[in-house]
Scaffold this active site. Sequence first.
Site, PDB file in Angstrom:
ATOM      1  N   HIS A  89      -5.115   0.486  -2.716  1.00  0.00           N
ATOM      2  CA  HIS A  89      -3.939   0.100  -1.616  1.00  0.00           C
ATOM      3  C   HIS A  89      -4.120  -1.110  -1.187  1.00  0.00           C
ATOM      4  CE1 HIS A  89      -1.848   1.925   2.066  1.00  0.00           C
ATOM      5  NE2 HIS A  89      -2.461   0.529   2.247  1.00  0.00           N
ATOM      6  N   GLU A  90      -4.961  -1.592  -0.588  1.00  0.00           N
ATOM      7  CA  GLU A  90      -5.908  -2.807   0.225  1.00  0.00           C
ATOM      8  C   GLU A  90      -5.159  -3.493  -1.355  1.00  0.00           C
ATOM      9  OE1 GLU A  90      -5.608  -2.800   2.902  1.00  0.00           O
ATOM     10  OE2 GLU A  90      -5.756  -1.412   3.151  1.00  0.00           O
TER      11      GLU A  90
END
Length: 344
Positions: free
Chosen positions: A201-202
């Site tokens: 996600h990051e």
Amino acid sequence: MFAFRLRLFANKGAVTQAVLREATRPKAISCQPVYSQRRTAYRIGYPGGGPRYSRFDRVNDLKARWSQSPVVRYAAVCVLGTGFYFYASNLEEVPVSGRRRFNVVSPENEEEMAKQMYQQVLRQYGSKVLPAYHPDSRLVQRVLNRLIPASGLTDAKWEVHVIDDPKEKNAFVLPGGKVFVFSGILPICDTEDGLAVVLGHEIAHNVAHHAAERLSQVVWVAIGMWGLAFLLGSPDFLSQILIDFGFTRPGSRKQESEADYIGLMMMAQSCYDPEAAVEVWRRMEKAERHAPPQWLSTHPTSQNRVNKIQEWLPEAESKRAESDCGGILDYAQDFRHTFRQVVW
């Protein structure tokens, strides 16, 4: 002296009788309210004889200028045309998701700005960064090494920083490959697949260049605030609230959801189990206490994330099936078995 006093008293009596006659004289009844003089005083200084509302006057003034002056119409058309051309010429497609968005910040400028933030984070948390040989640091590095090829950001200078803070459940990746993971989020991740959900996600924020998009939106935020303040006559803080809840926060939630999607595809392509994403966000939901409603937050709620991820799971499973995950996982297991036998 005595005669002077008599004349004085006589004069006083005449004045008194005059006052009494004036007081008892019949007067015409007036229908005008008693407060009319105060109201008239209040109206002094207002053209047209009454208080005017500036917000409506501004709009009416613009309409009058538009209808009466061809120069104003031509200038407005030129400004709008230039703005539309500027907007259209800076539209681009977000990788993986295919969303069209406005962006005027280059990846080089985005990374240059991130360097300053990187130094700020190090000054704040540098004393809590775990060494590279720490088991948590090695865990993050191992998962990151599998995700990088699928991200397409192999040229970035990746660095892992695990911050020893059990209370902070957070992680982020700055443009340029600077990874920060707080130790408090590792129990939420629970497994390597769960950690791949968070890191994917990051990293997805960098793949989509969301930082550059947010910087580019400053242009429209400033224009929107100026327009609201001018047309509505609203104070700056009210314009900020309207822009924040009507534009900034919804845009941030859209980016977060997009990062969930890109990260899910990335971890599936890297041969991690995409179903782990559902469990991660369920654990996060339990860990969150007194979370605000979604419309007040810059992030979607954990439950909404779970719902969206479940919709994307078939596509993620197909992405995983397209990769040679069987061979990769067998190689990884053999490597771990050999690594455990090494005596340091």
